[in-house]
Design an enzyme around this catalytic site. Sequence first.
Site, mmCIF file in Angstrom:
data_model
loop_
_atom_site.group_PDB
_atom_site.id
_atom_site.type_symbol
_atom_site.label_atom_id
_atom_site.label_comp_id
_atom_site.label_asym_id
_atom_site.label_seq_id
_atom_site.Cartn_x
_atom_site.Cartn_y
_atom_site.Cartn_z
ATOM 1 N N ARG A 277 0.838 -1.208 0.000
ATOM 2 C CA ARG A 277 0.000 0.000 0.000
ATOM 3 C C ARG A 277 0.869 1.252 0.000
ATOM 4 N NH1 ARG A 277 -0.927 4.859 2.350
ATOM 5 N NH2 ARG A 277 -0.550 3.961 4.413
ATOM 6 N N ASP A 278 1.522 1.547 1.113
ATOM 7 C CA ASP A 278 2.344 2.761 1.179
ATOM 8 C C ASP A 278 3.576 2.626 0.287
ATOM 9 O OD1 ASP A 278 2.435 5.311 2.080
ATOM 10 O OD2 ASP A 278 3.258 4.862 4.052
ATOM 11 N N TYR B 104 -5.768 5.757 11.434
ATOM 12 C CA TYR B 104 -4.568 6.575 11.217
ATOM 13 C C TYR B 104 -4.843 8.018 11.655
ATOM 14 C CZ TYR B 104 -1.601 3.605 8.161
ATOM 15 O OH TYR B 104 -0.755 2.653 7.647
ATOM 16 N N GLU C 268 -3.368 11.039 10.487
ATOM 17 C CA GLU C 268 -2.459 11.606 9.488
ATOM 18 C C GLU C 268 -1.827 12.905 9.989
ATOM 19 O OE1 GLU C 268 -2.430 12.709 4.712
ATOM 20 O OE2 GLU C 268 -4.299 12.817 5.834
ATOM 21 N N THR D 41 4.058 11.414 9.088
ATOM 22 C CA THR D 41 3.670 11.455 7.670
ATOM 23 C C THR D 41 4.729 12.087 6.777
ATOM 24 O OG1 THR D 41 1.358 11.571 8.339
ATOM 25 C CG2 THR D 41 1.864 12.223 6.073
ATOM 26 N N HIS E 131 4.343 4.648 12.615
ATOM 27 C CA HIS E 131 4.510 4.558 11.159
ATOM 28 C C HIS E 131 5.532 5.634 10.761
ATOM 29 C CE1 HIS E 131 2.665 4.109 6.967
ATOM 30 N NE2 HIS E 131 3.336 5.263 6.853
ATOM 31 N N HIS F 42 8.462 7.584 8.445
ATOM 32 C CA HIS F 42 9.027 7.862 7.123
ATOM 33 C C HIS F 42 10.496 8.271 7.278
ATOM 34 C CE1 HIS F 42 5.623 7.654 4.188
ATOM 35 N NE2 HIS F 42 4.961 7.537 5.336
#
Length: 507
Positions: free
Chosen positions: A14-15, A142, A144, A177, A205, A207
């Site tokens: 997905r991501d 989530y 975001e 994010t 999550h 990045h």
Amino acid sequence: MKKRHLEIMDTTLRDGEQTSGVSFSASEKLTLAKLLLEELEVDRIEVASARVSDGELQAVRQITSWAKEHNYLDSVEVLTFVDGGVSLEWMKKAGAKSQNLLTKGSLNHLQHQLKKTPEQHFSEIAAVFQEAESKGIINNVYLEDWSNGMRNSKEYVFQFLDFLATQPVKRILLPDTLGILTHTETADYISQITKRYPKHHFDFHGHNDYDLGVANVMEAVKAGCHGLHLTVNGMGERAGNAPMASAVAVIKDFLPEVEININESSLFKVSKLVSAFTGLSIPANKPIVGENVFTQTAGIHADGDSKNNLYFSDLMPERFGRKRKYALGKMSGKANIQKNLQELGLTLNNDELKKVTQRIIELGDKKERVTKEDLPFIISDVLDADSKHQKVFVKSYVLTHAKGLMPSTTLAMEIEGESFEANAQGDGQYDAFMNALKKVYATKKISLPKLVDYAVRIPPGSTSDALCETVITWEYKGKEFTSRGLDSDQTVSAIKATEKMLNMIAT
């Protein structure tokens, strides 16, 4: 002390698919879903965004059909949206039962993108949760831009979390994010949340925009998070997500308070398959899965490995289904060569080893990489050359090949101290070289052997820059014999083989 189980959720499908230029086919998604759950043994996989396309719907249907049959359906998750139930209908068609609802985790996003108040947003989210429950769908959510929310609108984040604490939510997913967090911020923010809401499950999550993805993962776990979102090869938008292989190694080696299910020995296999499906090569120096990360180049390191494993660490290649290699080149030295000879089952005496080492250093100056498979050719070439006392030297040559013109060669050579030059054309560069050579030997009234066979070999599995061995069979005075030449250029290797032939007939 009992270890805390840490869930690993893979979001490559997905991501990771938000990597520029990447799109998995339905069959590729199914193949990777099976591999991630059955072989790598991740706890969960996020496989798609709802409502994207009919192709995405079909892909998720294939995954959920397989997952249901093999008792993995609860582990298959889909990104959904606050859209009045449209995403939930899509999920039902796809056969999925775990939603990851995308909501706004910062006041900035809420006010400027949705243009709504917190109360309006929470009300709409509650309606989605209620409908999901009626359809038997598991709720994860989530937040975001949560990281910017904690930096700039912490009161809103805690207002949101207070609301979620009243809702039928299984997991709360906290994404950095834009990849803006430092490791100290990650530790602080996650710690505040896990202490304030001890009964709730929180995923981090991360990045990788500042290349801090793995550091932030480490701090999030130490601060008490219950799950991590990772991608194979660190795929994802912009600089990508926290990479699976590196994060797993860090967790297993430095965080003894938690346990994970991941089968480390499958990390490399999965990494290579994702690379093949996406067409994105893995950087040679990428930790754990890069081509060079278990390759010793310096000879002193190979020597140390033979003396109580002086250059070993906990990152042993066998953990990840790999083997240690010893590079051959100008930096390698005798220790590296001996390690490669052992793998090939070959032995050389000290004098032979010194000569082979010198030849590899010479080749390393001209060619970036000499492989283990090149070694038998190099040994044959060096020891064969050493067995003859050289009287003939090909000193210099110019090979030309232009469209519409016959190839030509200008040759300068020395025979027993006497210098000669000649120029000739031919059907190819080597043929032109031989015609020039015949002119030189005609002045000495010496006939050259007849070329009977010409064979070129490269080591198995080599690429276009490989060393090639040219083996030429000659007939001279009623007898056949062979000579060999070795170089990364095929024509040059043939010329070297020819030079050896000239010395053989001169003895």
